[in-house]
Design a protein around this motif. Structure first.
Motif, PDB file in Angstrom:
ATOM      1  N   TYR A   1       0.836  -1.210   0.000  1.00 35.51           N
ATOM      2  CA  TYR A   1       0.000   0.000   0.000  1.00 35.51           C
ATOM      3  C   TYR A   1       0.864   1.251   0.000  1.00 35.51           C
ATOM      4  CZ  TYR A   1      -3.236   3.608   1.585  1.00 35.51           C
ATOM      5  OH  TYR A   1      -3.971   4.767   1.680  1.00 35.51           O
ATOM      6  N   GLU A   2       1.866   1.283   0.870  1.00 37.35           N
ATOM      7  CA  GLU A   2       2.673   2.492   1.015  1.00 37.35           C
ATOM      8  C   GLU A   2       3.557   2.746  -0.208  1.00 37.35           C
ATOM      9  OE1 GLU A   2       2.611   2.726   5.863  1.00 37.35           O
ATOM     10  OE2 GLU A   2       4.459   2.041   4.917  1.00 37.35           O
ATOM     11  N   ILE A   3       4.068   1.690  -0.840  1.00 37.46           N
ATOM     12  CA  ILE A   3       4.857   1.856  -2.062  1.00 37.46           C
ATOM     13  C   ILE A   3       3.959   2.308  -3.208  1.00 37.46           C
ATOM     14  CG2 ILE A   3       6.143   0.594  -3.847  1.00 37.46           C
ATOM     15  CD1 ILE A   3       7.340  -1.083  -1.502  1.00 37.46           C
ATOM     16  N   THR A   4       2.796   1.689  -3.339  1.00 37.91           N
ATOM     17  CA  THR A   4       1.863   2.011  -4.419  1.00 37.91           C
ATOM     18  C   THR A   4       1.322   3.433  -4.307  1.00 37.91           C
ATOM     19  OG1 THR A   4       1.193  -0.303  -4.541  1.00 37.91           O
ATOM     20  CG2 THR A   4      -0.277   1.292  -5.561  1.00 37.91           C
ATOM     21  N   ASN A   5       0.988   3.850  -3.087  1.00 33.35           N
ATOM     22  CA  ASN A   5       0.357   5.153  -2.894  1.00 33.35           C
ATOM     23  C   ASN A   5       1.339   6.273  -2.547  1.00 33.35           C
ATOM     24  OD1 ASN A   5      -2.626   4.539  -3.133  1.00 33.35           O
ATOM     25  ND2 ASN A   5      -1.973   3.003  -1.659  1.00 33.35           N
ATOM     26  N   GLY A   6       2.562   5.923  -2.220  1.00 34.36           N
ATOM     27  CA  GLY A   6       3.568   6.933  -1.910  1.00 34.36           C
ATOM     28  C   GLY A   6       3.316   7.690  -0.618  1.00 34.36           C
ATOM     29  N   ARG A   7       2.575   7.076   0.280  1.00 30.60           N
ATOM     30  CA  ARG A   7       2.294   7.702   1.576  1.00 30.60           C
ATOM     31  C   ARG A   7       2.001   6.614   2.596  1.00 30.60           C
ATOM     32  NH1 ARG A   7      -3.422   7.636   2.043  1.00 30.60           N
ATOM     33  NH2 ARG A   7      -4.407   7.427   0.026  1.00 30.60           N
ATOM     34  N   PRO A   8       2.163   6.960   3.888  1.00 26.64           N
ATOM     35  CA  PRO A   8       1.875   5.969   4.929  1.00 26.64           C
ATOM     36  C   PRO A   8       0.377   5.652   5.002  1.00 26.64           C
ATOM     37  CG  PRO A   8       3.138   7.824   5.818  1.00 26.64           C
ATOM     38  CD  PRO A   8       2.715   8.187   4.435  1.00 26.64           C
ATOM     39  N   ILE A   9       0.068   4.437   5.364  1.00 23.90           N
ATOM     40  CA  ILE A   9      -1.322   4.036   5.564  1.00 23.90           C
ATOM     41  C   ILE A   9      -1.766   4.486   6.962  1.00 23.90           C
ATOM     42  CG2 ILE A   9      -0.707   1.739   6.428  1.00 23.90           C
ATOM     43  CD1 ILE A   9      -3.185   0.638   4.920  1.00 23.90           C
ATOM     44  N   SER A  10      -3.001   4.906   7.088  1.00 25.63           N
ATOM     45  CA  SER A  10      -3.513   5.327   8.395  1.00 25.63           C
ATOM     46  C   SER A  10      -3.833   4.096   9.247  1.00 25.63           C
ATOM     47  CB  SER A  10      -4.781   6.172   8.226  1.00 25.63           C
ATOM     48  OG  SER A  10      -5.850   5.372   7.752  1.00 25.63           O
TER      49      SER A  10
END
Length: 196
Positions: free
Chosen positions: A70-79
């Motif tokens: 998720y974090e690599i794909t979206n470029g941000r930390p997951i909540s």
């Protein structure tokens, strides 16, 4: 449903989250191990659970991969909430042959400290404190009588330990020490082991 052996406890306070579990691994009245760590770090989150130990290990591995993806794909930390929902979806996908587990999932993000409780088929409940497993009835009584959301993390850790010790005293499937994991309001992680 029959109670799952083991006791895990979690609570959130203004300064962070604390999760803990005892180390005994028992099955059918036998103690298989006294070294089963059931509190684990997953990314910037912490998970604690009861039930079949292999299922807990598998869910921890799956979540580690899914959170990184998720974090690599979206470029941000997951909540915290999104990660808990992700775990809920994974559990629900296996509802025909479920993971035999009750899980506490916690973390801290920009919203603040959060604690979630999940059952084997993915029911997701946010709570301030919770206990799962065979010693939960005893542990929850201790939590309900002493919990305050303005406790310090040290006081919260002491309450988690106290509630697990109470369950160990009265539940033969619980015992052999206590693992504690803390995530403070700045996202710093700390864990410890308390012999008991």
């Amino acid at each position: 449903m029959e109670e799952l052996p083991v006791t895990a406890v979690g609570l959130k306070v203004n300064d962070g989250v604390v999760l803990g579990s005892e180390r005994r691994l028992s099955y059918g009245g036998y103690v298989l191990s006294k070294q089963a760590k059931k509190v684990n770090k997953i990314g910037k989150f912490v998970i604690a659970g009861t039930g079949i130990y292999g299922d807990l290990q598998t869910l921890t591995r799956i979540m580690n991969v899914e959170i990184k993806y998720y974090e690599i794909t979206n470029g941000r930390p997951i909540s915290v909430k999104a990660a808990a929902k992700l775990l809920s979806v994974i559990l629900y996908q296996y509802k025909v042959m479920p993971f035999i587990s009750e899980i506490l999932f916690g973390g801290v993000d920009q919203v603040g400290p959060q604690l979630y409780v999940l059952d084997p088929i993915g029911s997701l409940i946010e709570d301030s404190y919770a206990a799962v497993g065979s010693g939960a009835r005893i542990a929850i009584g201790v939590l309900e009588s002493e919990y305050r959301n303005d406790m310090s993390l040290e006081q919260a850790s002491e309450l988690v330990v106290k509630s697990i010790k109470a369950s160990i005293e009265r539940d033969v499937t619980s015992g052999d020490g206590i693992d504690i994991a803390i995530i403070d309001k700045n996202g710093n992680y700390k864990d410890s082991f308390i012999p008991y």
